[in-house]
Design a protein around this motif. Structure first.
Motif, short mmCIF file in Angstrom:
data_model
loop_
_atom_site.label_atom_id
_atom_site.label_comp_id
_atom_site.label_asym_id
_atom_site.label_seq_id
_atom_site.Cartn_x
_atom_site.Cartn_y
_atom_site.Cartn_z
N GLU A 24 0.99 -1.43 -0.23
CA GLU A 24 0.08 0.08 -0.17
C GLU A 24 0.71 0.87 -0.22
O GLU A 24 0.66 2.53 -0.61
CB GLU A 24 -1.06 0.16 1.21
CG GLU A 24 -2.19 -1.28 1.30
CD GLU A 24 -2.62 -0.91 2.15
OE1 GLU A 24 -2.57 -0.12 3.13
OE2 GLU A 24 -3.71 -2.21 2.59
N GLU A 25 2.18 0.98 0.61
CA GLU A 25 3.10 2.72 0.69
C GLU A 25 4.23 1.77 1.30
O GLU A 25 4.41 1.48 1.90
CB GLU A 25 2.19 3.35 1.99
CG GLU A 25 2.78 4.35 1.36
CD GLU A 25 3.00 5.53 2.81
OE1 GLU A 25 2.72 6.92 2.74
OE2 GLU A 25 1.42 5.20 3.88
N VAL A 258 6.94 -3.05 4.86
CA VAL A 258 5.46 -4.26 4.04
C VAL A 258 6.00 -5.52 4.95
O VAL A 258 5.27 -5.43 4.97
CB VAL A 258 5.84 -3.80 3.18
CG1 VAL A 258 4.73 -4.56 2.76
CG2 VAL A 258 5.54 -2.48 2.24
N ALA A 275 0.85 -4.72 6.43
CA ALA A 275 0.04 -3.13 5.30
C ALA A 275 -1.10 -4.07 4.52
O ALA A 275 -2.38 -3.74 5.55
CB ALA A 275 0.37 -2.43 4.43
#
Length: 412
Positions: A24-25, A258, A275
């Motif tokens: 996600e990031e 992550v 995430a």
């Protein structure tokens, strides 16, 4: 015993492969500005002030030579833990069965500080992110913090029996897990604290993630939780058919913020997407059914910083190197005793393992071949630390010593 491979049941299309879309990031934290921002954010967290600021390895020890450059022998009894200062990489801290910890110089073994006052064996000892502080913790739950420059104790707190300690990556914030399942977080030396309440199972392993915003905790019932440090809330609970059935023994977090990896006494290891809260891949250190849990227990896991590889070390002496996207085992590396610690080089392809036979080995993850063996201990190795460039290896042992190996010497 067959080669370890992906665990049955972990090959569902949603979970078996590593999909970049699951991320996600990715938070870039390089540079002092990011560390300063994290420290400021941790400082803003509202914490209430809660009070006062011998068993040998199987097989013969390989003792033909002693490859150590420095032997630290101040402890009386087994040396359970060792930590390396991450700022200058010139100091070590060790904790032992003699209820003491020592801070000492790598170059000559000179003691800079004796950390006394503990009531039980010191099983946790580590430097803060900037090496200004040292934390020591004993089995009985007494946790202390020491100022390295002044060589004085600056804080202490007592909890129930201690399982693990870990410093925040960018602030003087210390975290600890206990047998009652709670996780404690303190600002040091003010003593302000917050607790992350458990669910009735021991908190057996913990690791602050590189983003400094989350904490991964493993529990005796096999559960892994991802906690938000600022909010004090569990973001994900990883358990069930994707999780472990035995106690979580070890954890590692990838620098991408992550991937998280966990190993357990049931002989399994898992790579998680922190995430999404989903299992990416699973591995087994022994037979999927039957087998001796004590023998197959996974005691060390690691995620490579430079390659999509995961490493699993177990008490059956097997080191497995796996490809994360496919779950395929690349190499199976056998040891004559159980593996208690492993660590990837921060860059490159080398992998370090320490073993109950008293030997540290360096492996080439591309070929599965042994690059070097570091001998010297007469009993099992209990802990290990490796410098950023991979040229200094520290080990502590049941032979009452800690050792420093310098791989830069010409003869090495």
């Amino acid at each position: 015993m067959g080669d370890p491979g992906p665990v049955a049941g972990d090959t569902d299309s949603d979970d078996a492969g590593f999909d970049e879309g699951d991320i996600e990031e990715v938070i870039e934290l390089d540079g002092p500005e990011a560390d300063d921002a994290l420290a400021d954010e941790m400082d803003e967290i509202d914490l209430g002030n809660h009070g006062y600021g011998d068993e040998g390895a199987e097989g013969d020890m390989e003792m033909m030579t002693d490859d150590a450059d420095v032997v630290f022998s101040k402890h009386i009894g087994s040396v359970f833990c060792i930590g390396l200062d991450r700022t200058t990489e010139s100091l070590a801290v060790t904790g032992g069965e003699d209820d003491k910890a020592y801070v000492w110089r790598l170059g000559d073994g000179e003691v800079l500080m004796e950390c006394g006052g503990h009531k039980d064996s010191v099983t946790c000892a580590c430097f803060s992110h900037n090496s200004a502080l040292v934390a020591t913790g004993d089995m009985g739950g007494l946790v202390k913090a020491w100022d390295v420059n002044s060589r004085e104790q600056v804080w202490e707190f007592e909890v129930s029996d201690l399982e693990w300690l870990d410093w925040h990556v960018a602030a003087p914030v210390l975290l600890a897990g206990t047998v009652d399942g709670d996780v404690w977080m303190w600002k040091v030396p003010s003593g302000d604290c917050k607790t992350f309440q458990g669910h009735g199972s021991q908190s057996t392993a913990g690791k602050v993630m590189p983003d400094g915003k989350r904490l991964c905790v493993g529990y005796e019932d096999g559960t892994v939780k991802v906690w938000d440090l600022k909010q004090g809330a569990a973001l994900h609970t990883l358990s069930g058919h994707q999780g472990h059935t035995g106690a979580v023994t070890c954890m590692d977090c990838h620098h991408d913020n992550v991937l998280v990896m966990s190993g357990a006494t049931d002989g399994t290891a898992r790579v998680w997407n922190s995430a999404a809260g989903k299992c990416v891949s699973g591995y087994s250190a022994g037979p999927e059914t039957g087998g001796d849990e004590d023998t197959n227990s996974v005691e060390a896991v690691g995620l490579s910083r430079s390659q999509p590889l995961a490493a699993v070390g177990s008490l059956n002496g097997t080191l497995g190197v796996y490809d994360i996207p496919t779950g395929v085992q690349r190499h199976k590396c056998s040891h004559p005793g159980g593996i208690v610690r492993l660590q990837w080089a921060e860059s490159g392809y080398l992998l370090y393992t320490s073993c109950l036979d008293g030997v540290t080995r360096i492996w080439d993850s591309r070929t599965g071949a042994t690059v070097k063996q570091l001998s010297g201990h007469s009993e099992e190795i209990l802990d290990m630390a490796v410098s950023r460039d991979g040229n200094i290896v520290l080990t502590s042992s049941g032979d009452n010593t800690a050792r420093v190996f310098n791989l830069q010497k010409p003869e090495r």
